[in-house]
Motif scaffolding. Structure first.
Motif, PDB file in Angstrom:
ATOM      1  N   TYR A   1      -9.216   7.172 -19.372  1.00 36.51           N
ATOM      2  CA  TYR A   1     -10.068   7.846 -18.391  1.00 36.51           C
ATOM      3  C   TYR A   1     -11.529   7.946 -18.848  1.00 36.51           C
ATOM      4  O   TYR A   1     -12.454   7.607 -18.104  1.00 36.51           O
ATOM      5  N   GLU A   2     -11.751   8.396 -20.065  1.00 34.03           N
ATOM      6  CA  GLU A   2     -13.119   8.641 -20.535  1.00 34.03           C
ATOM      7  C   GLU A   2     -13.877   7.349 -20.844  1.00 34.03           C
ATOM      8  O   GLU A   2     -15.094   7.369 -21.041  1.00 34.03           O
ATOM      9  N   TYR A   3     -13.179   6.210 -20.857  1.00 36.21           N
ATOM     10  CA  TYR A   3     -13.834   4.937 -21.158  1.00 36.21           C
ATOM     11  C   TYR A   3     -14.251   4.178 -19.894  1.00 36.21           C
ATOM     12  O   TYR A   3     -14.928   3.152 -19.984  1.00 36.21           O
TER      13      TYR A   3
ATOM     14  N   SER B   1     -13.718   3.890 -12.481  1.00 36.49           N
ATOM     15  CA  SER B   1     -12.843   5.036 -12.294  1.00 36.49           C
ATOM     16  C   SER B   1     -12.470   5.228 -10.829  1.00 36.49           C
ATOM     17  O   SER B   1     -13.333   5.406  -9.971  1.00 36.49           O
TER      18      SER B   1
ATOM     19  N   TYR C   1     -10.717   2.626 -30.062  1.00 32.18           N
ATOM     20  CA  TYR C   1     -11.397   3.780 -30.635  1.00 32.18           C
ATOM     21  C   TYR C   1     -11.157   3.822 -32.143  1.00 32.18           C
ATOM     22  O   TYR C   1     -10.324   3.085 -32.675  1.00 32.18           O
TER      23      TYR C   1
ATOM     24  N   ASN D   1      -4.916   6.120 -22.947  1.00 32.69           N
ATOM     25  CA  ASN D   1      -5.635   7.197 -22.264  1.00 32.69           C
ATOM     26  C   ASN D   1      -7.077   6.735 -22.038  1.00 32.69           C
ATOM     27  O   ASN D   1      -7.973   7.051 -22.821  1.00 32.69           O
TER      28      ASN D   1
END
Length: 278
Positions: free
Chosen positions: A134-136, A171, A120, A132
């Motif tokens: 999760y959102e990727y 996920s 990022y 972290n």
């Protein structure tokens, strides 16, 4: 527009002693340096090159023809090259190692370890890694119920369970009611898909179906009895917390395993213990 953290095709617009400058087109004002040692033989003004754009040690935009192991928004397992005062530095295939700040670590990492991270751009417009992830993660996987999958545990929550990046891409979650320890952040686990949500997220179990799992659970119980010198200091009436702490089993799974061992005549139950049958 030249994009930080991505591979892109750019045009050679100027040659200098220390390399060439690239832009989206020959008259572009925005340009980025490709160092001389990276310039392919035969390159001329107007040549098109595929490069990756990042920042050098002085935070200047620079390009490379080397292949990075990770691009912006992507996921990869990278090796920790060293740990410094502001975080860990990861080998991602480029001359300058990638920073994994302490604040982006879900556990402290050490030199030589491999970690699953995403790439990022931070508030200072620098490329950094984060654990972290999760959102990727992608939601639409090719898997269905009862498929076997492999993934990396990237977070453990007392409220939700163990979060797993299936194939380091999709996920997945082992729900709290089905997670009884035995795995930690960074572990690579094999799991069974127990369900697929409408949004594509996968529910997982680290255990087989009950009738298949019972033999393995019975062996686990015998192993723990051995560790207690042949006498387990509690019975199947113990609290779920005690059973989970000592055997990483749910109370129901423990009772099924004990029932199997009783039926096979391998153990006996006293008022306060389970022991090998003499």
């Amino acid at each position: 527009m030249i994009e930080l953290g991505k591979k892109q095709e750019l045009t050679v617009i100027k040659r200098v002693e220390f390399g060439v400058y690239l832009g989206e087109q020959e008259d572009a004002e925005e340009r980025v340096l490709l160092p001389k040692k990276q310039v392919p033989e035969g390159t001329e003004i107007g040549s098109k090159l595929t490069v990756f754009v990042y920042k050098d040690s002085k935070d200047r935009l620079i390009s490379t023809t080397n292949e990075p192991k990770l691009e912006l928004g992507g996921l990869a397992v990278l090796r920790v090259a060293q740990v410094g005062k502001i975080g860990a530095f990861l080998d991602w295939g480029l001359e300058k190692d990638l920073l994994l700040p302490f604040r982006e670590q879900t556990r402290r990492v050490h030199e030589g370890q491999e970690v699953l991270v995403a790439l990022y751009i931070d508030k200072s417009s620098r490329l950094c890694a984060t654990m972290n992830v999760y959102e990727y993660l992608e939601l639409q996987s090719p898997y269905k119920k009862d498929d076997r999958v492999k993934g990396t545990v990237y977070e453990i929550s007392g409220e939700f369970g163990a979060f797993v990046a299936v194939d380091n891409r999709y996920s997945g979650l082992v729900p709290r009611k089905d997670f009884h320890g035995g795995a930690k952040i960074g572990d690579i686990v094999e799991a069974r898909v127990t369900g697929v949500h409408e949004d594509g997220k996968l529910n997982l179990s680290l255990r087989e179906k009950a009738y298949l799992q019972m033999d393995a659970d019975a062996e686990a119980v015998l192993k723990v009895i051995d560790e207690f010198d042949g006498v387990l200091p509690f019975t199947d009436k113990a609290s779920p917390e005690v059973i989970e702490r000592e055997l990483h089993l749910s109370k129901n799974a423990f009772k099924r395993a004990v029932g199997r061992l009783l039926k096979e005549g391998k153990i006996e139950i006293t008022e306060k213990s389970i022991r090998y049958k003499l």
